[in-house]
Design a protein around this motif. Structure first.
Motif: not given
Length: 194
Positions: A16, A18, A38, A41-44, A46, A74
């Motif tokens: 997955t 970044l 953002e 989907h805060p984990r995906r 930045r 990643r």
């Protein structure tokens, strides 16, 4: 008109990625599609957070982008808007860190005679091929880039041009909020499609 460039052997991103959002001049406000993505989907996602959005300095913006890519744990996909697209082109002209792909939306033509003074130092626009897969989204009535110039950037960068009709600068003032079509285009970049 669609311009295609396929990278031989380019595989889909398996981990997955970044997604680094690269806003343009003045940043992307809370209602801008980049900001909405953002938050959703805060984990995906930045943001590449620049120190000064109002008075951009090309060298600083390139360094900040490079630092964000260098510290990613990643694979990275870039989602740039306006001056952010030009920053990506400048970064790619001097750095070789791996990037899995990019969605470049409404690149600002900083070589226009009416370019605002704070962003003129971003000219000339680098026209070398980008070393990663990219889609360039352009509108027919963007006040910051003509369709002809967007097509030229796409050809030079090796990007696939995705015309989206009369959509202004593809930002909040042009009526863009969440922008689900943009998310689908991003998913295509991440999946290695097109």
């Amino acid at each position: 008109m669609r311009l295609r460039r396929r990278y031989g052997g380019a595989a889909p991103v398996t981990a997955t990625p970044l997604v680094l959002t690269v806003p343009g001049w003045t940043g992307s406000g809370p209602g801008h599609w980049q900001s909405l993505w953002e938050r959703a989907h805060p984990r995906r996602f930045r943001r590449v957070e620049q120190a000064d959005w109002e008075n951009p300095r090309l060298g600083d913006w390139i360094r900040t982008l490079d630092d964000a890519i260098a510290h990613a744990s990643r694979p990275v996909v870039l989602v740039a808007h306006s001056l952010g697209c030009i920053t990506v082109a400048h970064w790619a002209a001097v750095h070789a860190r791996p990037v899995a792909g990019a969605l470049l939306v409404a690149p600002a033509d900083v070589e226009r005679a009416d370019t605002p003074a704070p962003i003129r130092p971003f000219a000339p626009v680098p026209l070398r091929p980008l070393p990663f897969r990219s889609l360039l989204v352009a509108s027919t009535d963007d006040e910051f880039v003509t369709m002809e110039r967007a097509e030229h950037f796409a050809r030079c960068w090796g990007s696939e041009l995705v015309p989206i009709g009369a959509a202004g600068h593809v930002h909040t003032a042009a009526g863009f909020g969440p922008w689900p079509r943009g998310e689908r285009l991003l998913d295509e970049v991440c999946a290695g499609e097109r």
